[in-house]
Design a protein around this motif. Structure first.
Motif, PDB file in Angstrom:
ATOM      1  N   SER A 123      -2.481   3.186   1.637  1.00  0.00           N
ATOM      2  CA  SER A 123      -1.553   3.941   0.811  1.00  0.00           C
ATOM      3  C   SER A 123      -0.263   3.152   0.643  1.00  0.00           C
ATOM      4  N   GLY A 124       0.685   3.736  -0.080  1.00  0.00           N
ATOM      5  CA  GLY A 124       1.974   3.098  -0.261  1.00  0.00           C
ATOM      6  C   GLY A 124       1.985   2.101  -1.409  1.00  0.00           C
ATOM      7  N   ALA A 125       3.153   1.485  -1.600  1.00  0.00           N
ATOM      8  CA  ALA A 125       3.353   0.589  -2.744  1.00  0.00           C
ATOM      9  C   ALA A 125       2.440  -0.619  -2.722  1.00  0.00           C
ATOM     10  N   THR A 126       2.099  -1.126  -1.537  1.00  0.00           N
ATOM     11  CA  THR A 126       1.247  -2.307  -1.440  1.00  0.00           C
ATOM     12  C   THR A 126      -0.226  -1.962  -1.269  1.00  0.00           C
ATOM     13  N   GLY A 127      -0.531  -0.697  -1.025  1.00  0.00           N
ATOM     14  CA  GLY A 127      -1.914  -0.288  -0.823  1.00  0.00           C
ATOM     15  C   GLY A 127      -2.369  -0.310   0.620  1.00  0.00           C
ATOM     16  N   LEU A 128      -1.534  -0.832   1.531  1.00  0.00           N
ATOM     17  CA  LEU A 128      -1.910  -0.885   2.944  1.00  0.00           C
ATOM     18  C   LEU A 128      -0.659  -0.761   3.803  1.00  0.00           C
ATOM     19  N   GLU A 129      -0.711   0.149   4.781  1.00  0.00           N
ATOM     20  CA  GLU A 129       0.375   0.330   5.729  1.00  0.00           C
ATOM     21  C   GLU A 129      -0.176   0.359   7.145  1.00  0.00           C
ATOM     22  N   GLU A 130       0.615  -0.155   8.071  1.00  0.00           N
ATOM     23  CA  GLU A 130       0.251  -0.085   9.487  1.00  0.00           C
ATOM     24  C   GLU A 130       1.306   0.737  10.212  1.00  0.00           C
ATOM     25  N   HIS A 131       0.852   1.801  10.874  1.00  0.00           N
ATOM     26  CA  HIS A 131       1.728   2.710  11.601  1.00  0.00           C
ATOM     27  C   HIS A 131       1.621   2.392  13.093  1.00  0.00           C
ATOM     28  N   ILE A 132       2.773   2.155  13.731  1.00  0.00           N
ATOM     29  CA  ILE A 132       2.748   1.633  15.102  1.00  0.00           C
ATOM     30  C   ILE A 132       3.306   2.579  16.128  1.00  0.00           C
ATOM     31  N   GLY A 133       3.786   3.748  15.739  1.00  0.00           N
ATOM     32  CA  GLY A 133       4.284   4.713  16.702  1.00  0.00           C
ATOM     33  C   GLY A 133       5.725   5.088  16.453  1.00  0.00           C
ATOM     34  N   GLY A 134       6.090   6.301  16.893  1.00  0.00           N
ATOM     35  CA  GLY A 134       7.444   6.772  16.724  1.00  0.00           C
ATOM     36  C   GLY A 134       7.863   6.948  15.288  1.00  0.00           C
ATOM     37  N   GLY A 135       6.897   7.034  14.376  1.00  0.00           N
ATOM     38  CA  GLY A 135       7.199   7.155  12.962  1.00  0.00           C
ATOM     39  C   GLY A 135       7.453   5.832  12.262  1.00  0.00           C
ATOM     40  N   PHE A 136       7.416   4.716  13.014  1.00  0.00           N
ATOM     41  CA  PHE A 136       7.697   3.405  12.433  1.00  0.00           C
ATOM     42  C   PHE A 136       6.416   2.758  11.906  1.00  0.00           C
ATOM     43  N   GLY A 137       6.583   1.961  10.876  1.00  0.00           N
ATOM     44  CA  GLY A 137       5.435   1.258  10.312  1.00  0.00           C
ATOM     45  C   GLY A 137       5.891   0.149   9.384  1.00  0.00           C
ATOM     46  N   MET A 138       4.906  -0.555   8.843  1.00  0.00           N
ATOM     47  CA  MET A 138       5.217  -1.611   7.885  1.00  0.00           C
ATOM     48  C   MET A 138       4.188  -1.605   6.766  1.00  0.00           C
ATOM     49  N   ALA A 139       4.699  -1.873   5.564  1.00  0.00           N
ATOM     50  CA  ALA A 139       3.829  -2.044   4.409  1.00  0.00           C
ATOM     51  C   ALA A 139       3.356  -3.489   4.386  1.00  0.00           C
ATOM     52  N   LEU A 140       2.070  -3.687   4.128  1.00  0.00           N
ATOM     53  CA  LEU A 140       1.470  -5.014   4.215  1.00  0.00           C
ATOM     54  C   LEU A 140       0.893  -5.444   2.872  1.00  0.00           C
ATOM     55  N   THR A 141       1.063  -6.711   2.562  1.00  0.00           N
ATOM     56  CA  THR A 141       0.322  -7.320   1.465  1.00  0.00           C
ATOM     57  C   THR A 141      -0.840  -8.106   2.069  1.00  0.00           C
ATOM     58  N   VAL A 142      -1.891  -8.289   1.286  1.00  0.00           N
ATOM     59  CA  VAL A 142      -3.085  -8.981   1.762  1.00  0.00           C
ATOM     60  C   VAL A 142      -3.454 -10.071   0.781  1.00  0.00           C
ATOM     61  N   ARG A 143      -3.764 -11.248   1.310  1.00  0.00           N
ATOM     62  CA  ARG A 143      -4.271 -12.315   0.448  1.00  0.00           C
ATOM     63  C   ARG A 143      -5.390 -13.056   1.174  1.00  0.00           C
ATOM     64  N   ALA A 144      -6.287 -13.634   0.382  1.00  0.00           N
ATOM     65  CA  ALA A 144      -7.383 -14.437   0.910  1.00  0.00           C
ATOM     66  C   ALA A 144      -7.080 -15.894   0.626  1.00  0.00           C
TER      67      ALA A 144
END
Length: 212
Positions: A123-144
């Protein structure tokens, strides 16, 4: 980032959520092992497991301090520099978010193993997010690239219920890059790098894994 539609003729049980984040030609150029690993449909109680070792973990002084501070939100970063140590990773479906739960178990020279939990949501603007706890997370881009899938932090955020705040750069550890590098015969390398724009490299971790 442009999202891509599923390939025509995909099998019903194939998970195409990761490959939607990568252009078709780039995905097709990845080794078959990598494409299969990131296309497993983990329905029900199914779990994908990978075993191996963390070859080395390096922390700068600022990186060590950051890792200790992150204990408050579940210790998502390695807590100490170390040499070879056994490691295992388990991936399962997160039914609540329609994403995935990732659990990493890292042995340590002394004391109990460190267990790191995170959840990936598509989900999100980049299509992928990682949630790490305490409500914190990061939006991720992916490339091959070069037989590898590379995940790079685009921004960090904090979320509580419907409230979501994008964190300013000065409140973040800098750029996080995770590389999944194909090694052949069901083996792959895992590399984690966290680099601050002023303080330089904070965390650098290299691991070797194989399909469970």
């Amino acid at each position: 980032m442009t999202r891509h539609e599923p390939y025509p003729g995909d099998m019903a049980l194939t998970d195409d959520r990761f490959r939607r984040l990568v252009p078709h030609a780039a995905w097709d150029a990845l080794p078959e092992d990598v494409r299969r690993r990131f296309s497993k449909r983990l329905t029900g109680q199914a779990t994908a497991t990978y075993s191996g070792e963390i070859v080395w973990t390096r922390l700068s002084g600022a990186g060590w301090l950051l890792a200790q501070m992150c204990r408050l939100i579940g210790a998502p970063l390695p807590l100490a520099a170390s040499g070879p140590a056994p490691a295992a990773v388990a991936v399962s479906e997160d039914r609540l978010s329609s994403g995935q739960c990732w659990t990493r178990l890292y042995g340590r020279p002394r004391g109990h193993p460190q267990v790191i939990h995170s959840a990936k949501s598509f989900s999100g603007a980049t299509g992928l997010e990682e949630h790490i706890g305490g409500g914190f997370g990061m939006a991720l881009t992916v490339r091959a690239e070069g037989g590898a899938l590379i995940f790079t932090s685009e921004h960090y955020f904090w979320r509580l219920g419907r409230v979501r705040l994008r964190l300013p750069g000065w409140m973040t550890p800098g750029k996080t890059v995770v590389t999944h590098q194909h090694l052949g015969s069901g083996r792959f390398a895992f590399d984690l790098k966290v680099t601050h724009p002023r303080l330089g490299p904070l965390v650098n971790q290299h691991g070797l894994f194989r399909d469970g």
